[in-house]
Design an enzyme around this catalytic site. Sequence first.
Site, mmCIF file in Angstrom:
data_model
loop_
_atom_site.group_PDB
_atom_site.id
_atom_site.type_symbol
_atom_site.label_atom_id
_atom_site.label_comp_id
_atom_site.label_asym_id
_atom_site.label_seq_id
_atom_site.Cartn_x
_atom_site.Cartn_y
_atom_site.Cartn_z
ATOM 1 N NE ARG A 1 -4.118 -1.720 0.367
ATOM 2 C CZ ARG A 1 -4.335 -2.966 -0.127
ATOM 3 N NH1 ARG A 1 -3.251 -3.697 -0.619
ATOM 4 N NH2 ARG A 1 -5.600 -3.561 -0.104
ATOM 5 C CD GLU B 1 -5.465 1.478 2.273
ATOM 6 O OE1 GLU B 1 -4.976 1.583 0.897
ATOM 7 O OE2 GLU B 1 -6.584 1.188 2.175
ATOM 8 C CB SER C 1 -8.500 -1.690 4.051
ATOM 9 O OG SER C 1 -8.840 -3.047 3.544
HETATM 10 N N1 EPU Z 1 -10.350 -11.057 9.960
HETATM 11 C C1 EPU Z 1 -10.997 -11.089 11.045
HETATM 12 N N2 EPU Z 1 -11.901 -10.494 11.106
HETATM 13 C C2 EPU Z 1 -12.225 -9.413 10.496
HETATM 14 C C3 EPU Z 1 -11.753 -9.202 9.065
HETATM 15 C C4 EPU Z 1 -10.534 -10.137 8.927
HETATM 16 O O1 EPU Z 1 -10.713 -12.045 11.981
HETATM 17 O O2 EPU Z 1 -13.328 -8.700 10.783
HETATM 18 C C5 EPU Z 1 -9.103 -12.177 9.722
HETATM 19 C C6 EPU Z 1 -9.543 -13.130 8.505
HETATM 20 O O3 EPU Z 1 -10.241 -14.054 9.347
HETATM 21 C C7 EPU Z 1 -8.560 -13.495 7.812
HETATM 22 C C8 EPU Z 1 -7.619 -12.241 7.866
HETATM 23 O O4 EPU Z 1 -8.173 -11.462 8.822
HETATM 24 O O5 EPU Z 1 -7.819 -14.420 8.471
HETATM 25 C C9 EPU Z 1 -7.371 -11.517 6.471
HETATM 26 O O6 EPU Z 1 -8.696 -11.188 6.182
HETATM 27 P P1 EPU Z 1 -9.160 -10.745 4.771
HETATM 28 O O7 EPU Z 1 -8.991 -11.822 3.683
HETATM 29 O O8 EPU Z 1 -10.547 -10.431 4.535
HETATM 30 O O9 EPU Z 1 -8.268 -9.660 4.243
HETATM 31 P P2 EPU Z 1 -7.502 -8.393 4.851
HETATM 32 O O10 EPU Z 1 -6.062 -8.495 5.270
HETATM 33 O O11 EPU Z 1 -8.708 -7.926 5.985
HETATM 34 C C10 EPU Z 1 -6.693 -7.454 2.690
HETATM 35 C C11 EPU Z 1 -6.595 -5.873 2.170
HETATM 36 C C12 EPU Z 1 -8.048 -5.922 1.200
HETATM 37 C C13 EPU Z 1 -7.990 -6.992 0.205
HETATM 38 C C14 EPU Z 1 -8.090 -8.232 1.102
HETATM 39 C C15 EPU Z 1 -7.847 -9.793 0.280
HETATM 40 C C16 EPU Z 1 -5.621 -4.425 3.356
HETATM 41 C C17 EPU Z 1 -5.385 -3.081 4.190
HETATM 42 N N3 EPU Z 1 -6.529 -4.724 2.978
HETATM 43 O O12 EPU Z 1 -7.508 -7.386 3.681
HETATM 44 O O13 EPU Z 1 -8.059 -4.525 0.518
HETATM 45 O O14 EPU Z 1 -9.310 -6.941 -0.338
HETATM 46 O O15 EPU Z 1 -6.712 -8.442 1.953
HETATM 47 O O16 EPU Z 1 -6.658 -9.726 -0.448
HETATM 48 O O17 EPU Z 1 -4.257 -4.903 3.017
HETATM 49 C C18 EPU Z 1 -8.795 -2.512 0.496
HETATM 50 O O18 EPU Z 1 -7.533 -1.989 0.505
HETATM 51 O O19 EPU Z 1 -9.554 -1.719 0.664
HETATM 52 C C19 EPU Z 1 -9.242 -3.880 0.597
HETATM 53 C C20 EPU Z 1 -10.451 -4.030 0.853
#
Ligand code: EPU
Length: 338
Positions: free
Chosen positions: A165, A334, A237
């Site tokens: 990012r 972010e 995010s």
């Molecule tokens: N998780 C939780 N609770 C929540 C949300 C997530 O426990 O409420 C845990 C999930 O269980 C999972 C982990 O966190 O084990 C990761 O969650 P997820 O796969 O939804 O991805 P993220 O790391 O929360 C990132 C990006 C997203 C992108 C997804 C998929 C960032 C800041 N965000 O989210 O990007 O779509 O990975 O690759 O890196 C964005 O930037 O606007 C965005 C949506």
Amino acid sequence: MIKEIENAPLLGRNSFGIDAKASRLVEFGNAAELAAYLAAREHADAPTAVIGGGNNILFTEDFRGTLLHCVGTDFAITGNTKNKVIVRAEAGLDWDDFVSRCINLGLWGAENLSAIPGTVGAAPVQNIGAYGAKAGDIIHSVELLDMTTLKESVLAGEHCCFGYRDSIFKHALKGRVVICAVNFALSREPSPILGYGALEHETAKLGDPTLENIRRAVTGIRSAKLPDPAVIGNAGSFFKNPLVPLRKAEELKERFPEMPVYPGDTPEEVKIPAGWLIEKSGWKGAALGRAGVYEKQALILVNRGGATGKDIIALSDAITEDVASKFGIRIEPEVNIW
Ligand code: EPU
């Protein structure tokens, strides 16, 4: 053609749905038009910034200056190397239109980035990423206009300092250049990236891992987890996933064996999902006034209707302090806060 709007309402121009105004908003089609405008303008002393689709901005007050907004949407194949096809897209093109057009041409590289709200010009700034893919991996070069010298230049992808990012456009070039177009290097050879969580499974349900099936799977996963800004104001995010030293993550893993951990940018650090930290701190689905935490993904702050930027910041500050006191990790926004 240049269009100048005085006292411009920003309500329809930011996905958080914040009711702010800009002293002036200037729409331009390409670098030459913008250079001519900047050379002749009367308000050269006012702060000048760029707004794309407004999907990663939180306005906490009116913008007292000039916002530049590219409306150029050209898309064309401009070259072929041995393995790659070069596609040029103007900064104002909707990102998902760009992805869809690449897929229609049978070009690989952008499919995992389907359904991300925003414009092509914003993609390099925060190096948008999802489901194991990052814009920086397919960006060949970025076409720029320097706001001071009014000179056009092309910056190669390898000089954009892409990180998680992050890019040079958030640091050394911040406030200095306007991104007018982006050149992408895409592949005609199938190269599916299916390593992320449910993606392989969701794609397999649709059939072979074709470009179309991957796009449908990504779109399905996103719409199940992420709120549609047209329905509920949000900027995706709100926080970055924090990079923490390996030792710190190991300590936490002893206390919370179920904590998810992802590789970091270097072997000495790992990424912990901020969504997990926020949920574990009890904030998922919670609200503070008109600002809330999305029920299905705690990383996303939402405008429950009529929230101001300051309402969202109050919630973000409360979450940040709480996560810091519970885990000793300071999460950072972010989203750009203006
Ligand atoms: N998780 C939780 N609770 C929540 C949300 C997530 O426990 O409420 C845990 C999930 O269980 C999972 C982990 O966190 O084990 C990761 O969650 P997820 O796969 O939804 O991805 P993220 O790391 O929360 C990132 C990006 C997203 C992108 C997804 C998929 C960032 C800041 N965000 O989210 O990007 O779509 O990975 O690759 O890196 C964005 O930037 O606007 C965005 C949506």
